[in-house]
Design a protein around this motif. Structure first.
Motif, PDB file in Angstrom:
ATOM      1  N   ARG A 157       0.826  -1.221   0.000  1.00 20.23           N
ATOM      2  CA  ARG A 157       0.000   0.000   0.000  1.00 20.23           C
ATOM      3  C   ARG A 157       0.855   1.263   0.000  1.00 20.23           C
ATOM      4  NH1 ARG A 157      -5.322  -0.722   0.765  1.00 20.23           N
ATOM      5  NH2 ARG A 157      -5.549   1.449   1.420  1.00 20.23           N
ATOM      6  N   ASN A 158       2.107   1.154   0.446  1.00 18.20           N
ATOM      7  CA  ASN A 158       2.991   2.323   0.385  1.00 18.20           C
ATOM      8  C   ASN A 158       3.151   2.834  -1.043  1.00 18.20           C
ATOM      9  OD1 ASN A 158       3.490   2.253   3.141  1.00 18.20           O
ATOM     10  ND2 ASN A 158       5.379   1.079   2.941  1.00 18.20           N
ATOM     11  N   LEU A 159       3.082   1.925  -2.001  1.00 17.06           N
ATOM     12  CA  LEU A 159       3.304   2.303  -3.395  1.00 17.06           C
ATOM     13  C   LEU A 159       2.142   3.101  -3.968  1.00 17.06           C
ATOM     14  CD1 LEU A 159       4.953  -0.983  -4.736  1.00 17.06           C
ATOM     15  CD2 LEU A 159       6.036   1.037  -3.744  1.00 17.06           C
ATOM     16  N   LEU A 160       0.990   3.059  -3.286  1.00 14.90           N
ATOM     17  CA  LEU A 160      -0.149   3.859  -3.742  1.00 14.90           C
ATOM     18  C   LEU A 160       0.119   5.349  -3.607  1.00 14.90           C
ATOM     19  CD1 LEU A 160      -3.155   1.821  -2.265  1.00 14.90           C
ATOM     20  CD2 LEU A 160      -2.431   1.954  -4.664  1.00 14.90           C
ATOM     21  N   SER A 161       1.020   5.701  -2.693  1.00 10.37           N
ATOM     22  CA  SER A 161       1.336   7.122  -2.488  1.00 10.37           C
ATOM     23  C   SER A 161       2.494   7.584  -3.366  1.00 10.37           C
ATOM     24  CB  SER A 161       1.672   7.370  -1.011  1.00 10.37           C
ATOM     25  OG  SER A 161       2.798   6.616  -0.609  1.00 10.37           O
ATOM     26  N   VAL A 162       3.040   6.683  -4.193  1.00  9.62           N
ATOM     27  CA  VAL A 162       4.122   7.048  -5.106  1.00  9.62           C
ATOM     28  C   VAL A 162       3.498   7.423  -6.440  1.00  9.62           C
ATOM     29  CG1 VAL A 162       6.204   6.274  -6.269  1.00  9.62           C
ATOM     30  CG2 VAL A 162       5.714   5.482  -3.944  1.00  9.62           C
ATOM     31  N   SER A 163       3.537   8.707  -6.777  1.00 11.22           N
ATOM     32  CA  SER A 163       2.827   9.185  -7.964  1.00 11.22           C
ATOM     33  C   SER A 163       3.332   8.532  -9.242  1.00 11.22           C
ATOM     34  CB  SER A 163       2.948  10.711  -8.070  1.00 11.22           C
ATOM     35  OG  SER A 163       4.323  11.095  -8.160  1.00 11.22           O
ATOM     36  N   ASP A 164       4.630   8.214  -9.296  1.00 10.43           N
ATOM     37  CA  ASP A 164       5.181   7.597 -10.505  1.00 10.43           C
ATOM     38  C   ASP A 164       4.531   6.250 -10.814  1.00 10.43           C
ATOM     39  OD1 ASP A 164       6.856   9.661  -9.700  1.00 10.43           O
ATOM     40  OD2 ASP A 164       8.627   8.745 -10.547  1.00 10.43           O
ATOM     41  N   LEU A 165       4.085   5.542  -9.756  1.00  7.01           N
ATOM     42  CA  LEU A 165       3.519   4.208  -9.928  1.00  7.01           C
ATOM     43  C   LEU A 165       1.999   4.199  -9.927  1.00  7.01           C
ATOM     44  CD1 LEU A 165       5.914   2.182  -7.592  1.00  7.01           C
ATOM     45  CD2 LEU A 165       6.036   2.435 -10.066  1.00  7.01           C
ATOM     46  N   SER A 166       1.388   5.225  -9.372  1.00  9.14           N
ATOM     47  CA  SER A 166      -0.076   5.233  -9.233  1.00  9.14           C
ATOM     48  C   SER A 166      -0.715   6.378 -10.014  1.00  9.14           C
ATOM     49  CB  SER A 166      -0.448   5.343  -7.746  1.00  9.14           C
ATOM     50  OG  SER A 166       0.081   6.537  -7.177  1.00  9.14           O
ATOM     51  N   SER A 167      -0.024   6.860 -11.022  1.00  9.72           N
ATOM     52  CA  SER A 167      -0.508   8.039 -11.742  1.00  9.72           C
ATOM     53  C   SER A 167      -1.718   7.753 -12.605  1.00  9.72           C
ATOM     54  CB  SER A 167       0.627   8.621 -12.608  1.00  9.72           C
ATOM     55  OG  SER A 167       1.125   7.620 -13.488  1.00  9.72           O
ATOM     56  N   ASN A 168      -1.922   6.497 -12.973  1.00  5.05           N
ATOM     57  CA  ASN A 168      -3.099   6.165 -13.771  1.00  5.05           C
ATOM     58  C   ASN A 168      -3.543   4.743 -13.463  1.00  5.05           C
ATOM     59  OD1 ASN A 168      -1.752   4.255 -15.756  1.00  5.05           O
ATOM     60  ND2 ASN A 168      -0.557   6.121 -16.132  1.00  5.05           N
ATOM     61  N   MET A 169      -4.762   4.420 -13.863  1.00  5.04           N
ATOM     62  CA  MET A 169      -5.346   3.126 -13.533  1.00  5.04           C
ATOM     63  C   MET A 169      -4.589   1.982 -14.201  1.00  5.04           C
ATOM     64  SD  MET A 169      -7.624   3.405 -11.319  1.00  5.04           S
ATOM     65  CE  MET A 169      -8.169   1.707 -11.440  1.00  5.04           C
ATOM     66  N   SER A 170      -4.062   2.218 -15.383  1.00  2.00           N
ATOM     67  CA  SER A 170      -3.324   1.165 -16.065  1.00  2.00           C
ATOM     68  C   SER A 170      -2.074   0.771 -15.275  1.00  2.00           C
ATOM     69  CB  SER A 170      -2.929   1.629 -17.475  1.00  2.00           C
ATOM     70  OG  SER A 170      -2.139   0.655 -18.124  1.00  2.00           O
ATOM     71  N   SER A 171      -1.370   1.776 -14.745  1.00  5.71           N
ATOM     72  CA  SER A 171      -0.173   1.502 -13.953  1.00  5.71           C
ATOM     73  C   SER A 171      -0.533   0.757 -12.678  1.00  5.71           C
ATOM     74  CB  SER A 171       0.550   2.806 -13.611  1.00  5.71           C
ATOM     75  OG  SER A 171       1.029   3.445 -14.776  1.00  5.71           O
ATOM     76  N   LEU A 172      -1.604   1.199 -12.022  1.00  5.74           N
ATOM     77  CA  LEU A 172      -2.043   0.520 -10.804  1.00  5.74           C
ATOM     78  C   LEU A 172      -2.403  -0.931 -11.081  1.00  5.74           C
ATOM     79  CD1 LEU A 172      -4.277   3.187  -9.012  1.00  5.74           C
ATOM     80  CD2 LEU A 172      -2.138   2.223  -8.187  1.00  5.74           C
ATOM     81  N   ARG A 173      -3.104  -1.162 -12.166  1.00  8.47           N
ATOM     82  CA  ARG A 173      -3.514  -2.520 -12.502  1.00  8.47           C
ATOM     83  C   ARG A 173      -2.299  -3.399 -12.765  1.00  8.47           C
ATOM     84  NH1 ARG A 173      -6.409  -1.158 -16.401  1.00  8.47           N
ATOM     85  NH2 ARG A 173      -8.258  -0.685 -15.153  1.00  8.47           N
ATOM     86  N   GLN A 174      -1.330  -2.887 -13.489  1.00 11.33           N
ATOM     87  CA  GLN A 174      -0.110  -3.647 -13.756  1.00 11.33           C
ATOM     88  C   GLN A 174       0.629  -3.982 -12.465  1.00 11.33           C
ATOM     89  OE1 GLN A 174       1.677  -0.871 -16.706  1.00 11.33           O
ATOM     90  NE2 GLN A 174       1.952  -2.680 -17.963  1.00 11.33           N
ATOM     91  N   MET A 175       0.706  -2.994 -11.577  1.00 11.16           N
ATOM     92  CA  MET A 175       1.457  -3.178 -10.344  1.00 11.16           C
ATOM     93  C   MET A 175       0.818  -4.245  -9.463  1.00 11.16           C
ATOM     94  SD  MET A 175       2.662  -0.284  -7.631  1.00 11.16           S
ATOM     95  CE  MET A 175       0.987   0.238  -7.210  1.00 11.16           C
ATOM     96  N   PHE A 176      -0.488  -4.183  -9.274  1.00 13.76           N
ATOM     97  CA  PHE A 176      -1.131  -5.132  -8.376  1.00 13.76           C
ATOM     98  C   PHE A 176      -1.350  -6.489  -9.039  1.00 13.76           C
ATOM     99  CE2 PHE A 176      -1.833  -1.322  -5.924  1.00 13.76           C
ATOM    100  CZ  PHE A 176      -1.592  -1.791  -4.640  1.00 13.76           C
ATOM    101  N   ASP A 177      -1.382  -6.546 -10.355  1.00 11.84           N
ATOM    102  CA  ASP A 177      -1.348  -7.840 -11.039  1.00 11.84           C
ATOM    103  C   ASP A 177      -0.037  -8.551 -10.730  1.00 11.84           C
ATOM    104  OD1 ASP A 177      -3.840  -7.648 -12.123  1.00 11.84           O
ATOM    105  OD2 ASP A 177      -3.174  -7.069 -14.137  1.00 11.84           O
ATOM    106  N   MET A 178       1.052  -7.787 -10.680  1.00  9.86           N
ATOM    107  CA  MET A 178       2.346  -8.368 -10.366  1.00  9.86           C
ATOM    108  C   MET A 178       2.355  -8.959  -8.962  1.00  9.86           C
ATOM    109  SD  MET A 178       6.089  -6.544 -10.050  1.00  9.86           S
ATOM    110  CE  MET A 178       5.632  -5.857  -8.454  1.00  9.86           C
ATOM    111  N   PHE A 179       1.775  -8.214  -7.996  1.00  7.27           N
ATOM    112  CA  PHE A 179       1.733  -8.719  -6.631  1.00  7.27           C
ATOM    113  C   PHE A 179       0.819  -9.932  -6.503  1.00  7.27           C
ATOM    114  CE2 PHE A 179       2.914  -4.233  -5.387  1.00  7.27           C
ATOM    115  CZ  PHE A 179       4.192  -4.577  -4.992  1.00  7.27           C
ATOM    116  N   GLU A 180      -0.260  -9.942  -7.248  1.00  4.88           N
ATOM    117  CA  GLU A 180      -1.212 -11.046  -7.145  1.00  4.88           C
ATOM    118  C   GLU A 180      -0.662 -12.315  -7.796  1.00  4.88           C
ATOM    119  OE1 GLU A 180      -5.867 -12.117  -8.303  1.00  4.88           O
ATOM    120  OE2 GLU A 180      -5.050 -10.116  -8.684  1.00  4.88           O
ATOM    121  N   GLN A 181      -0.084 -12.177  -8.977  1.00  2.00           N
ATOM    122  CA  GLN A 181       0.394 -13.360  -9.689  1.00  2.00           C
ATOM    123  C   GLN A 181       1.755 -13.840  -9.177  1.00  2.00           C
ATOM    124  OE1 GLN A 181       0.315 -12.354 -13.843  1.00  2.00           O
ATOM    125  NE2 GLN A 181      -1.895 -11.990 -13.865  1.00  2.00           N
ATOM    126  N   LYS A 182       2.623 -12.899  -8.853  1.00  4.36           N
ATOM    127  CA  LYS A 182       3.918 -13.164  -8.211  1.00  4.36           C
ATOM    128  C   LYS A 182       4.927 -13.909  -9.090  1.00  4.36           C
ATOM    129  CE  LYS A 182       2.171 -13.292  -3.467  1.00  4.36           C
ATOM    130  NZ  LYS A 182       2.101 -14.074  -2.210  1.00  4.36           N
TER     131      LYS A 182
END
Length: 340
Positions: A235-260
């Motif tokens: 959840r710390n990464l949600l406050s990093v604008s470079d990673l959470s600037s758009n929904m596509s980036s957020l989706r990619q990031m949390f897909d990575m955490f989910e699939q691993k």
């Protein structure tokens, strides 16, 4: 192409300023912070050369420039000055010997500490367990249902439910456990399998089948536990604008955490190298985003590499601070997991 000293100095100043404030860096700012006695025209020419070589890029919205993944790579490999970090800033729980804390607790503490110290995500790939056991116990749950308890040499405990064709008595279960523990404790399961086939001929077939089943289930249990990965602070990464600037980036990031899968492959790759490794998103197919970097280091138990830990954050991170945090954490975790 080898950069001259002026170009390296300007690139270093640009990367450090961009990491600090996240804004494109112009020639006027570079002339003030680089310490070089160069005219604005000379700086612009050098920056144009760096852009042509792929080390910096010009956003459409600004006359300034930002580092590319290639620019970050040159920065961390040759231009970075790593900060000194006092080991006392690291969680003292990692200084406990293995007898004083379960390995899985040390792993969780390490992931949480990496996240807390960096304000990014901490990740630890659990130790690769040796395919051996220290002790095996059977617990009769009901007719033809047995709980198998496996204690690994390091103290980790795994449980498996066995469904059998025979209703074993508590005395039979105790006899089987005693036989395995007295004869095979500390041996690799591959060796146990071979010896069981030869040595159990004098025992009743149903007892032999129980022991063979227990060995197979134990081996699978320890193999599965070796692939576990602990992540803290996503959840710390949600406050990093470079990673959470758009929904596509957020989706990619949390897909990575989910699939691993890609993250585990990256950590596995880094376990085969010594020291701290830095993976910058644009360079690696294992990371889904150009804006993401992972700083990793392997850790040991009794001199043998058993796993990997690291920090997941934006490419625009303070590498000079994150690198020593990862390095010290790997060394302290290695000490905590090693026998005195």
């Amino acid at each position: 192409m080898q950069l001259d000293n002026r170009a390296q100095t300007l690139l270093k100043a640009l990367v450090e300023r961009y990491i600090a404030d996240g804004q494109p860096v112009g020639s006027r700012a570079l002339s003030k912070i680089s310490g070089l006695d160069l005219s604005p025209a000379t700086i612009r020419n050098i920056m144009a050369d760096l852009e042509e070589l792929g080390y910096v890029a010009s956003p459409h919205t600004s006359a300034g420039r930002v580092p590319t993944p290639r620019g970050y790579r040159l920065f961390v490999d040759t231009l970075l000055t790593v900060q000194h970090l006092d080991e006392r800033a690291v969680d003292p729980q990692l200084r406990l010997p293995a007898q004083a804390a379960q390995p899985h607790k040390l792993i969780a503490n390490a992931a949480q500490m990496l996240s807390s110290l960096t304000q990014f995500a901490g990740v630890v790939l659990s130790p690769r367990h040796e395919s051996a056991f220290q002790q095996i116990e059977f617990l009769r749950l009901s007719e033809k249902r047995i709980l198998l308890v496996i204690v690994a040499p390091g103290g980790d405990v795994q449980n498996r439910l066995l469904l059998t064709d025979v209703d074993y008595t508590p005395a039979q279960l105790q006899q089987s456990a005693n036989f395995l523990n007295q004869n095979y404790s500390g041996l690799a399961f591959d060796e146990v399998r071979g010896r069981l086939q030869h040595e159990l001929r004098q025992l009743r077939d149903d007892m032999g089948r129980l022991m063979q089943t227990a060995v197979e289930a134990s081996s699978e249990a320890l193999a599965e536990s070796a692939d576990e990965m602990v992540i803290a602070g996503e959840r710390n990464l949600l406050s990093v604008s470079d990673l959470s600037s758009n929904m596509s980036s957020l989706r990619q990031m949390f897909d990575m955490f989910e699939q691993k899968t890609g993250l585990m492959q990256l950590l596995d790759v880094s376990s085969k190298a010594s020291g701290v490794q830095i993976f910058i998103g644009g360079e690696s197919q294992l990371l889904p985003m150009d804006e993401m970097s992972v700083v990793t280091a392997p850790y040991e138990a009794n001199g043998r590499i058993v796993g990997t830990l690291g920090v997941i954050g934006p490419t625009r991170m303070a590498y000079e601070r994150v690198i020593p945090i990862v390095d010290i954490t790997s060394r302290l975790l290695s000490n905590a997991l090693s026998q005195p």
